[in-house]
Design a protein around this motif. Sequence first.
Motif, PDB file in Angstrom:
ATOM      1  N   GLN A   3     -27.367 -18.909 -31.342  1.00 20.28           N
ATOM      2  CA  GLN A   3     -27.542 -17.606 -31.965  1.00 20.28           C
ATOM      3  C   GLN A   3     -26.204 -16.885 -32.051  1.00 20.28           C
ATOM      4  O   GLN A   3     -25.257 -17.218 -31.350  1.00 20.28           O
ATOM      5  CB  GLN A   3     -28.537 -16.764 -31.172  1.00 20.28           C
ATOM      6  CG  GLN A   3     -29.975 -17.197 -31.342  1.00 20.28           C
ATOM      7  CD  GLN A   3     -30.942 -16.196 -30.756  1.00 20.28           C
ATOM      8  OE1 GLN A   3     -30.567 -15.348 -29.970  1.00 20.28           O
ATOM      9  NE2 GLN A   3     -32.193 -16.306 -31.153  1.00 20.28           N
ATOM     10  N   VAL A   4     -26.183 -15.879 -32.902  1.00 12.59           N
ATOM     11  CA  VAL A   4     -24.983 -15.081 -33.087  1.00 12.59           C
ATOM     12  C   VAL A   4     -25.272 -13.651 -32.627  1.00 12.59           C
ATOM     13  O   VAL A   4     -26.384 -13.157 -32.799  1.00 12.59           O
ATOM     14  CB  VAL A   4     -24.548 -15.122 -34.573  1.00 12.59           C
ATOM     15  CG1 VAL A   4     -25.613 -14.546 -35.479  1.00 12.59           C
ATOM     16  CG2 VAL A   4     -23.221 -14.425 -34.770  1.00 12.59           C
ATOM     17  N   GLN A   5     -24.294 -12.998 -32.019  1.00  8.50           N
ATOM     18  CA  GLN A   5     -24.450 -11.606 -31.580  1.00  8.50           C
ATOM     19  C   GLN A   5     -23.944 -10.678 -32.685  1.00  8.50           C
ATOM     20  O   GLN A   5     -22.886 -10.931 -33.277  1.00  8.50           O
ATOM     21  CB  GLN A   5     -23.675 -11.346 -30.294  1.00  8.50           C
ATOM     22  CG  GLN A   5     -24.394 -11.822 -29.039  1.00  8.50           C
ATOM     23  CD  GLN A   5     -24.476 -13.337 -28.939  1.00  8.50           C
ATOM     24  OE1 GLN A   5     -23.476 -14.014 -29.058  1.00  8.50           O
ATOM     25  NE2 GLN A   5     -25.669 -13.854 -28.726  1.00  8.50           N
ATOM     26  N   CYS A  40     -28.783  -5.244 -38.956  1.00 10.29           N
ATOM     27  CA  CYS A  40     -28.149  -6.449 -39.464  1.00 10.29           C
ATOM     28  C   CYS A  40     -28.861  -7.642 -38.822  1.00 10.29           C
ATOM     29  O   CYS A  40     -29.267  -7.570 -37.657  1.00 10.29           O
ATOM     30  CB  CYS A  40     -26.680  -6.405 -39.059  1.00 10.29           C
ATOM     31  SG  CYS A  40     -25.729  -7.861 -39.387  1.00 10.29           S
ATOM     32  N   ALA A  41     -28.989  -8.744 -39.578  1.00  7.10           N
ATOM     33  CA  ALA A  41     -29.688  -9.910 -39.049  1.00  7.10           C
ATOM     34  C   ALA A  41     -29.089 -11.185 -39.621  1.00  7.10           C
ATOM     35  O   ALA A  41     -28.497 -11.172 -40.704  1.00  7.10           O
ATOM     36  CB  ALA A  41     -31.173  -9.830 -39.376  1.00  7.10           C
ATOM     37  N   ALA A  42     -29.276 -12.283 -38.888  1.00  7.20           N
ATOM     38  CA  ALA A  42     -28.754 -13.578 -39.300  1.00  7.20           C
ATOM     39  C   ALA A  42     -29.875 -14.603 -39.363  1.00  7.20           C
ATOM     40  O   ALA A  42     -30.777 -14.603 -38.527  1.00  7.20           O
ATOM     41  CB  ALA A  42     -27.675 -14.048 -38.322  1.00  7.20           C
ATOM     42  N   ALA A  43     -29.775 -15.474 -40.359  1.00  9.12           N
ATOM     43  CA  ALA A  43     -30.783 -16.514 -40.543  1.00  9.12           C
ATOM     44  C   ALA A  43     -30.109 -17.840 -40.845  1.00  9.12           C
ATOM     45  O   ALA A  43     -29.013 -17.879 -41.411  1.00  9.12           O
ATOM     46  CB  ALA A  43     -31.726 -16.144 -41.687  1.00  9.12           C
ATOM     47  N   ILE A  44     -30.795 -18.918 -40.491  1.00  5.44           N
ATOM     48  CA  ILE A  44     -30.263 -20.246 -40.749  1.00  5.44           C
ATOM     49  C   ILE A  44     -30.595 -20.705 -42.160  1.00  5.44           C
ATOM     50  O   ILE A  44     -29.745 -21.269 -42.867  1.00  5.44           O
ATOM     51  CB  ILE A  44     -30.790 -21.245 -39.705  1.00  5.44           C
ATOM     52  CG1 ILE A  44     -30.270 -20.871 -38.311  1.00  5.44           C
ATOM     53  CG2 ILE A  44     -30.403 -22.675 -40.064  1.00  5.44           C
ATOM     54  CD1 ILE A  44     -30.854 -21.688 -37.195  1.00  5.44           C
ATOM     55  N   ALA A  45     -31.821 -20.465 -42.592  1.00  5.06           N
ATOM     56  CA  ALA A  45     -32.237 -20.915 -43.921  1.00  5.06           C
ATOM     57  C   ALA A  45     -31.517 -20.119 -45.005  1.00  5.06           C
ATOM     58  O   ALA A  45     -31.400 -18.892 -44.913  1.00  5.06           O
ATOM     59  CB  ALA A  45     -33.743 -20.770 -44.072  1.00  5.06           C
ATOM     60  N   GLY A  82     -18.948 -15.385 -32.535  1.00  3.08           N
ATOM     61  CA  GLY A  82     -19.217 -16.803 -32.717  1.00  3.08           C
ATOM     62  C   GLY A  82     -18.469 -17.398 -33.891  1.00  3.08           C
ATOM     63  O   GLY A  82     -18.182 -16.718 -34.874  1.00  3.08           O
ATOM     64  N   ARG A  83     -18.177 -18.684 -33.776  1.00  2.00           N
ATOM     65  CA  ARG A  83     -17.367 -19.341 -34.792  1.00  2.00           C
ATOM     66  C   ARG A  83     -18.199 -19.915 -35.927  1.00  2.00           C
ATOM     67  O   ARG A  83     -17.664 -20.523 -36.829  1.00  2.00           O
ATOM     68  CB  ARG A  83     -16.546 -20.448 -34.143  1.00  2.00           C
ATOM     69  CG  ARG A  83     -15.458 -19.920 -33.222  1.00  2.00           C
ATOM     70  CD  ARG A  83     -14.691 -21.046 -32.564  1.00  2.00           C
ATOM     71  NE  ARG A  83     -15.493 -21.720 -31.550  1.00  2.00           N
ATOM     72  CZ  ARG A  83     -15.052 -22.745 -30.827  1.00  2.00           C
ATOM     73  NH1 ARG A  83     -13.869 -23.243 -31.041  1.00  2.00           N
ATOM     74  NH2 ARG A  83     -15.841 -23.281 -29.918  1.00  2.00           N
TER      75      ARG A  83
END
Length: 123
Positions: free
Chosen positions: A1-3, A96-101, A26-27
């Motif tokens: 996961q990313v912060q 703010c949010a992060a997704a893989i798809a 995160g990279r």
Amino acid sequence: QVQLVEFGGGSVQAGGSLRLSCAASGRTFNTYTMGWFRQPPGKEREFVARITWSGSNTYYADSVKGRFTISRDNAKNTVYLQMNSLKPEDTAVYYCAAAIATYSYTRTDFNSWGQGTQVTVSS
């Protein structure tokens, strides 16, 4: 996961502009689709905009189309939301949010979230 940490919220009069930023740790930031959601007072969290990992594809909620612009700088691990022509109904906590798809846009598609930043638009 990313912060994720959001910046740039505040109070503005109707018709004004604000720019939100979201800094990611995160990279692997450049592999995530990034999104912005908002939660108005007493309402459910709703989708605002998303941008794919390369920045080549964006998607907006009808309520913000033509007024908001999402962008990202992968070199700075940051995603932005430029909000113009703000209306009182834009008042909300913005997340703010992060997704893989790649083409994610629903809440359940996103698995990393920031703490949120308040945006208040007065008439």
